[in-house]
Design an enzyme around this catalytic site. Structure first.
Site, mmCIF file in Angstrom:
data_model
loop_
_atom_site.group_PDB
_atom_site.id
_atom_site.type_symbol
_atom_site.label_atom_id
_atom_site.label_comp_id
_atom_site.label_asym_id
_atom_site.label_seq_id
_atom_site.Cartn_x
_atom_site.Cartn_y
_atom_site.Cartn_z
ATOM 1 N N SER A 150 41.132 97.178 29.665
ATOM 2 C CA SER A 150 40.289 97.560 30.812
ATOM 3 C C SER A 150 40.398 99.057 31.082
ATOM 4 C CB SER A 150 40.673 96.759 32.061
ATOM 5 O OG SER A 150 41.939 97.140 32.549
ATOM 6 N N ASP A 208 48.152 102.750 32.677
ATOM 7 C CA ASP A 208 47.229 102.415 31.590
ATOM 8 C C ASP A 208 46.133 103.459 31.428
ATOM 9 O OD1 ASP A 208 48.801 100.167 31.511
ATOM 10 O OD2 ASP A 208 47.138 98.738 31.513
#
Length: 421
Positions: A150, A208
């Protein structure tokens, strides 16, 4: 911007060391994974926005007039990017037909795109009309496996849209095949990608998207993210056990266990912290003077950390099997991420016999697992030419270019504008 094309890619991520311990104030090391999400964006003049996400089976298009109706929820703002408001999220869900409480991957990917398209536009389009775009995002990363898919999507989308709106430059020079941005522009890309991650995850750590933006290896400690300099690229075997797990439940389980046995498990957390710090030291050593001894230490750290994670209760029989299989071939593995299934990583020395890796892969695949030989420490968000892309990516992009052109021709024909109809 008409007929301009941007192609970008962003890497996934693995956690080298520090899973779960990082939640309790310890150091974690995250590294970019050279499995990437590729995104192509084309500025067009057809009065629509096409969004194709083939990995998710999602192929949508909206009229600009319909998208324009959402701009009231995204007023012009000269300040720094803000977290998505509840009103904005509600408006996007109603527009996209996403049922409240729905958290499937397809819906979240669409909402993240709409948020970035409208919020970046509100800040940088300077009262110009919303742009007509053809967008396709395709990934080598499996979704829901804890590999930062994502974030790679959010980083790629943010970079492409910021270029579309002119907020960051187009750094690709003549005859160059790839390029990256200035540090200031990379910070801007990372900041907007973080907002996209909030749409998808609610309260992400920011690790991330930072890995997806900057690449390499990052150190995360007490909310602070630092890029490690002069860290080598390492070969790994990445294995997806395909066993689903809930990160939320696993994190909660570790917390409960620590509260129940603090004098036993707090030293385990301290040891994991020491593993992360020692790994950081050895990586710098490997970069300066690669040696067999350094790789032996990295292998031992994998083994020790895997045992610690089992003690914390986040192991799984599928991960035990992965470690047993690779150990039988003289290789060293550990889980990466939340555990409880999911993925594991196996360190591959530079001089490892390809036949050994091949035999390990064959045995792991016989267990029903999925494997990739790849690298960690890959570049972050990058801009590409079409000719530089892998053949597989080129074919995906070409297929959807043909699909979008077919849709346009059909619509023109229905309006009486096409030839031969």
């Amino acid at each position: 911007m008409l007929d301009h094309e941007f192609i970008v890619s962003s890497p996934g991520k693995v956690i080298l060391h520090g899973e779960h311990a990082v939640v309790h104030g310890k150091v974690a090391l995250a590294a970019s994974l050279n499995l990437r999400t590729f995104l192509r964006i084309r500025c067009r003049k057809h009065g629509k926005v096409f969004l194709n996400l083939p990995n998710l089976g999602t192929h949508l298009n909206w009229e600009l007039a319909a998208l324009q109706s959402l701009t009231t929820a995204f007023p012009v703002d000269s300040d720094e990017p803000k977290s998505p408001s509840s009103d904005q999220i509600t408006a996007l869900k109603e527009f996209a037909g996403v049922v409240s409480g729905c958290a499937d991957t397809k819906s979240l990917a669409v909402l993240a795109f709409l948020y970035l398209y409208l919020s970046i536009g509100a800040k940088y389009r300077h009262n110009r009309a919303l742009p007509s775009l053809d967008i396709i995002a395709w990934s080598e990363l499996p979704t829901g496996a804890g590999l930062g898919s994502s974030a790679a999507y959010s980083v790629s989308m943010a970079a492409a849209l910021l270029m579309t709106y002119g907020a960051v430059d187009f750094p690709l020079q003549d005859e160059a095949e790839s390029a990256r941005w200035t540090a200031e522009e990379m910070n801007l890309i990372n900041t907007w990608a973080f907002q996209g991650e909030k749409i998808i995850h609610g309260n992400p750590s920011g690790v991330d998207n930072a890995v997806g933006t900057w690449g390499g290896t990052l150190r995360y400690h007490a909310g602070k993210i630092t890029s490690l300099e002069r860290v080598p690229t390492l070969r790994i075997l990445l294995t997806n056990t395909k066993v689903p797990r809930s990160t939320k439940l696993l994190v909660a389980g570790v917390k409960d266990k620590i509260l129940k046995f603090p004098s036993i498990l707090n030293p385990v957390l301290t040891s994991i912290d020491a593993i992360s710090r020692e790994c950081e030291r050895v990586l710098k050593e490997v970069n300066q003077e690669p040696s067999s001894d350094s790789y032996s230490v990295l292998e031992e750290l994998f083994d020790i950390n895997q045992h610690h994670l089992n003690v914390l209760g986040v192991g799984h029989p599928s991960l035990d099997r992965l470690c047993q299989v690779t150990a039988s071939h003289g290789l060293h593995s550990k889980l990466t991420g939340a555990g409880g299934g999911g993925c594991g990583i196996t360190l591959l020395r530079p001089d490892v016999d390809p036949a050994v890796v091949g035999a390990a892969k064959q045995e792991l695949k016989a267990c029903g697992y999925e494997c990739w030989e790849t690298q960690i420490g890959a570049p972050g968000i990058s801009l590409h030419t079409f000719s530089e892309l892998k053949e597989e990516v080129q074919k995906v992009f070409q297929r959807f270019e043909d699909l979008n052109l077919s849709i346009e021709e059909c619509e023109k024909a229905a309006a009486g504008e096409g030839d031969g109809f």
